[in-house]
Design a protein around this motif. Structure first.
Motif, short mmCIF file in Angstrom:
data_model
loop_
_atom_site.label_atom_id
_atom_site.label_comp_id
_atom_site.label_asym_id
_atom_site.label_seq_id
_atom_site.Cartn_x
_atom_site.Cartn_y
_atom_site.Cartn_z
N ARG A 201 0.86 -1.19 0.00
CA ARG A 201 0.00 0.00 0.00
C ARG A 201 0.89 1.23 0.00
O ARG A 201 1.73 1.40 0.88
CB ARG A 201 -0.93 0.01 1.21
CG ARG A 201 -1.77 1.29 1.30
CD ARG A 201 -2.81 1.21 2.38
NE ARG A 201 -3.98 0.49 1.89
CZ ARG A 201 -5.15 0.48 2.54
NH1 ARG A 201 -5.29 1.10 3.69
NH2 ARG A 201 -6.17 -0.17 2.05
N ALA A 202 0.71 2.08 -0.99
CA ALA A 202 1.58 3.23 -1.19
C ALA A 202 0.81 4.53 -1.07
O ALA A 202 -0.36 4.62 -1.47
CB ALA A 202 2.23 3.16 -2.57
N VAL A 203 1.48 5.54 -0.51
CA VAL A 203 0.97 6.92 -0.48
C VAL A 203 1.75 7.71 -1.52
O VAL A 203 2.97 7.68 -1.55
CB VAL A 203 1.15 7.55 0.91
CG1 VAL A 203 0.81 9.04 0.87
CG2 VAL A 203 0.27 6.85 1.93
N PHE A 204 1.04 8.42 -2.39
CA PHE A 204 1.66 9.23 -3.44
C PHE A 204 1.94 10.61 -2.85
O PHE A 204 1.02 11.39 -2.60
CB PHE A 204 0.75 9.30 -4.66
CG PHE A 204 0.62 7.97 -5.37
CD1 PHE A 204 1.35 7.71 -6.52
CD2 PHE A 204 -0.20 6.98 -4.88
CE1 PHE A 204 1.26 6.50 -7.17
CE2 PHE A 204 -0.30 5.75 -5.51
CZ PHE A 204 0.43 5.51 -6.66
N ASP A 205 3.23 10.89 -2.63
CA ASP A 205 3.64 12.02 -1.80
C ASP A 205 4.70 12.84 -2.53
O ASP A 205 5.89 12.52 -2.48
CB ASP A 205 4.18 11.48 -0.48
CG ASP A 205 4.60 12.57 0.49
OD1 ASP A 205 4.48 13.76 0.14
OD2 ASP A 205 5.06 12.23 1.59
N THR A 210 12.18 11.44 -3.06
CA THR A 210 12.40 10.10 -3.61
C THR A 210 11.42 9.12 -2.99
O THR A 210 10.98 9.28 -1.85
CB THR A 210 13.84 9.62 -3.35
OG1 THR A 210 14.12 9.73 -1.95
CG2 THR A 210 14.84 10.46 -4.13
N SER A 211 11.12 8.08 -3.74
CA SER A 211 10.23 7.03 -3.26
C SER A 211 10.97 6.16 -2.26
O SER A 211 12.18 5.96 -2.37
CB SER A 211 9.75 6.19 -4.44
OG SER A 211 9.09 7.00 -5.40
N MET A 212 10.25 5.63 -1.27
CA MET A 212 10.90 4.79 -0.27
C MET A 212 9.91 3.85 0.39
O MET A 212 8.71 4.15 0.52
CB MET A 212 11.61 5.62 0.78
CG MET A 212 10.73 6.41 1.71
SD MET A 212 11.72 7.31 2.94
CE MET A 212 12.56 8.50 1.90
N LEU A 213 10.43 2.69 0.78
CA LEU A 213 9.70 1.71 1.57
C LEU A 213 9.94 1.96 3.05
O LEU A 213 11.01 2.46 3.44
CB LEU A 213 10.16 0.29 1.24
CG LEU A 213 9.83 -0.27 -0.13
CD1 LEU A 213 10.69 -1.50 -0.40
CD2 LEU A 213 8.36 -0.63 -0.22
N THR A 214 8.98 1.58 3.89
CA THR A 214 9.24 1.58 5.32
C THR A 214 10.14 0.39 5.65
O THR A 214 10.14 -0.63 4.95
CB THR A 214 7.95 1.49 6.14
OG1 THR A 214 7.38 0.19 5.98
CG2 THR A 214 6.94 2.55 5.71
N GLY A 280 7.29 9.10 -4.39
CA GLY A 280 7.66 10.49 -4.31
C GLY A 280 7.70 11.23 -5.63
O GLY A 280 7.22 10.75 -6.67
N ALA A 281 8.34 12.40 -5.57
CA ALA A 281 8.40 13.28 -6.74
C ALA A 281 9.19 12.66 -7.88
O ALA A 281 8.97 13.02 -9.04
CB ALA A 281 9.00 14.63 -6.35
N ASP A 282 10.11 11.71 -7.58
CA ASP A 282 10.83 11.05 -8.66
C ASP A 282 9.87 10.32 -9.59
O ASP A 282 10.01 10.37 -10.82
CB ASP A 282 11.90 10.09 -8.10
CG ASP A 282 11.37 9.14 -7.04
OD1 ASP A 282 10.17 9.18 -6.72
OD2 ASP A 282 12.20 8.37 -6.50
N PHE A 283 8.86 9.64 -9.03
CA PHE A 283 7.86 8.96 -9.85
C PHE A 283 7.02 9.96 -10.62
O PHE A 283 6.76 9.78 -11.82
CB PHE A 283 6.97 8.09 -8.95
CG PHE A 283 5.87 7.38 -9.70
CD1 PHE A 283 6.07 6.11 -10.24
CD2 PHE A 283 4.62 7.97 -9.88
CE1 PHE A 283 5.07 5.46 -10.94
CE2 PHE A 283 3.61 7.33 -10.58
CZ PHE A 283 3.83 6.07 -11.11
#
Length: 590
Positions: A201-205, A210-214, A280-283
């Motif tokens: 489950r991802a939040v588009f932030d 950068t995108s990251m996993l917990t 994140g903004a990279d996506f």
């Protein structure tokens, strides 16, 4: 919570392409002009008649101002209205505040409420534009062209709303999900993706560069975050002023709808969010995204190029996009597209667009600033200095330009010119104390230790009772330790910082280097052991302990520490050699 009545939509403009004849009405209501500052999407506004700059943050429900910005902009704080905000690094107190006027996207709003918080944002941002603005209606994020558009949809339940999609072009779509039952859909943008074939489950932030996993999700997916192929990925700053170490893991596949990115890397951080991942903004920069809340759908198309910015070898299985439309004919459009290309590290495309924009408007300083950054990215440093000199001619008090010019001049070995640029920036700044620390970091990175120490000395002398004095003492200890001079004074500073109660790993790491430089490896090892107890991911502590172990003949232990330091921070051994700290067996480390 205060009313945000100013989010009413502006006069509607028919947008045609996505309309189904006689039924669906998909109408554009607003267009925000976005400048990509690296991987930070930003918009300009005026608050109470003064210029302000905000990060576009789809991960923040409320729009915020820092308290420093609120003071500068004359935003009055509401009394007796204190609450807490939660960020990835903890909680921070906040209040509501009211601005008399906000001008955004050419429209003025009266009596505007913001959340005011002591959040820590990098300059030159004044705050965040959050979902209580962005989520009004459907929202398109076209960062590659520097635009966020808002729409209203009527009778469009079964229509494809990604109006730009061509008949031969592929697109993706996923459902927007609430994060948990008590959170309304409008607070954040959440959806399902697959990582290594497992649902996430991802939040588009867009507020996350950068995108990251917990870390918990990475463990669930079977990752050992201490494995040899897990590397350090820097530090992430949060709104509470803390820093969280990030790591980078190899991901076999990342899939969103039918688009698959194979053999890439994703960041991992020990963050606490209402989801498994931040996208994140990279996506967003690599895609054109429509958040269609009217349908609870997120549509996207792939722009081409890498998706996750720190892994430039990643490739998507999505087809290449159709040929770009004709370049913008106006200066603003060229500028926004140039900054987007710069963020994607396509310096050639950025320079071409900046060239075209400058030909149309040769007196706009930010165009030369952007081209200077693009030329520096292309290793054209003398040309970059020419451009930044032009910025300073057009805007002599532009603090960011003066700082950047000083950095370029240092890179070219022009120390005296750099000093003058930094002095001019300090003179133009209303917060010279804060700016001083940025300049210290630039001097330190350039191995110009004497001026860095002079700046720290001046700050401590002018702030003898400031709560941050122990932090400043630690910084001065560290700079002297890197320099390898005045080590007795460095030790006194570190001891004073510890005596004042500063127990973070950083000060022990600094003192460890002092002992190492002083030829006392046993004490250095004790301090490095303690530093790593507090902060296990301190790459410099592993490297320093390895050097100390070399001095006492523990080659095996040294090799293990060097390997861990390099895993946590690629290139650290080469960086250390620049300070005279050789990790070669038998080499002197003094």
């Amino acid at each position: 919570m205060a009313r945000f009545a100013w989010f009413l939509v502006v006069a509607a403009l028919a947008f045609g392409p996505a309309q189904a004849a006689g039924t669906c009405k998909f109408v554009q209501t607003r267009e925000l002009k976005v400048i990509m500052d690296g991987l930070q999407p930003s918009v300009s506004a005026t608050v109470n008649g003064k210029d302000a700059r905000f990060i576009v943050d789809t991960g923040s429900f409320y729009s915020l101002l820092t308290r420093a910005a609120a003071d500068r902009l004359g935003v009055k704080q509401a009394p007796h209205d204190t609450f807490e905000l939660s960020g990835v690094d903890g909680r921070v107190s906040a209040r509501n505040g009211r601005a008399t006027s906000l001008v955004l996207a050419g429209r003025e709003y009266k009596d505007v409420w913001f959340v005011l918080s002591a959040i820590d944002l990098d300059r030159p941002y004044d705050g965040l534009i959050g979902q209580n603005i962005l989520a009004f209606g459907d929202a398109e994020y076209d960062f590659a062209n520097g635009v966020v558009r808002s729409f209203t949809a009527e009778d469009c339940a079964s229509q494809l709303l990604a109006y730009w999609v061509q008949p031969t072009q592929s697109y993706g779509a996923i459902d927007i999900e609430p994060l948990r039952p008590m959170i309304a859909r409008r607070t954040r943008i959440a959806g399902r993706v697959l990582v290594n074939g497992e649902p996430v489950r991802a939040v588009f932030d867009t507020g996350s560069a950068t995108s990251m996993l917990t870390a918990d999700t990475a463990h669930r997916l079977g990752y050992d975050l201490k494995a040899a192929d897990v590397t350090g990925a820097g530090w992430n700053n949060g709104i509470a002023g803390g820093s969280i170490a990030a790591k980078s893991i190899v991901v076999r596949s990342f899939q969103i709808d039918q688009e698959v990115i194979r053999n890439t890397r994703l960041r991992v951080a020990d963050i606490d969010i209402d989801a498994d991942m931040l996208i994140g903004a990279d996506f967003f920069l690599a895609h054109r995204v429509l958040v269609a809340r009217s349908q609870d759908k997120l549509y996207f198309t792939y722009n081409g190029g890498p998706v996750f910015r720190f892994d430039h070898s990643s490739a998507s299985s999505a087809p290449a996009p159709s040929a770009d439309k004709a370049p913008p004919a106006d200066v603003d459009g060229l500028e926004r597209r140039a900054f987007a290309s710069l963020a994607r590290k396509n310096s050639g495309a950025a320079i071409r667009d900046f060239d075209a924009a400058i030909a149309l408007d040769p007196k706009r300083p930010q165009l030369y600033f952007g081209r200077a950054r693009a030329r520096a990215q292309a290793k054209q440093f003398p040309l970059a200095v020419e451009d930044i000199d032009r910025v300073v001619q057009l805007a002599p008090a532009d603090i960011e330009a003066l700082i950047y010019r000083g950095k370029l001049q240092l890179d070219l070995g022009r120390r005296s010119e750099a000093d003058r640029s930094f002095d001019a920036a300090m003179a133009a700044s209303s917060d010279a104390a804060d700016l001083r620390w940025r300049i210290v970091g630039i001097y330190e990175a350039a191995h110009e230790f004497a001026p860095a120490l002079a700046m720290i000395d001046a700050w401590i002398a002018s702030h003898p009772k400031d709560a941050a004095v122990p932090v400043a003492l630690n910084r001065r200890c560290w700079v002297r330790a890197l320099w390898g001079r005045e080590l007795d004074r460095a030790l006194a500073d570190c001891n004073a910082a510890l005596g004042a109660g500063l127990r973070a790993g950083g000060v022990l790491d600094s003192r460890g280097l002092v002992y190492l430089r002083s030829g006392d490896p046993h004490r250095a090892i004790r301090d490095y052991d303690a530093a790593l107890y507090y902060a296990p991911d301190l790459a410099w502590s592993h490297l320093g302990r390895g050097l100390a172990r070399l001095q006492i003949g523990d080659a095996k232990g040294a090799a293990a520490d060097f390997a861990e330091a390099e895993r946590l921070q690629e290139g650290i051994r080469k960086e250390a050699e620049g300070f005279g700290l050789s990790t070669a067996a038998g080499a002197a480390s003094r």
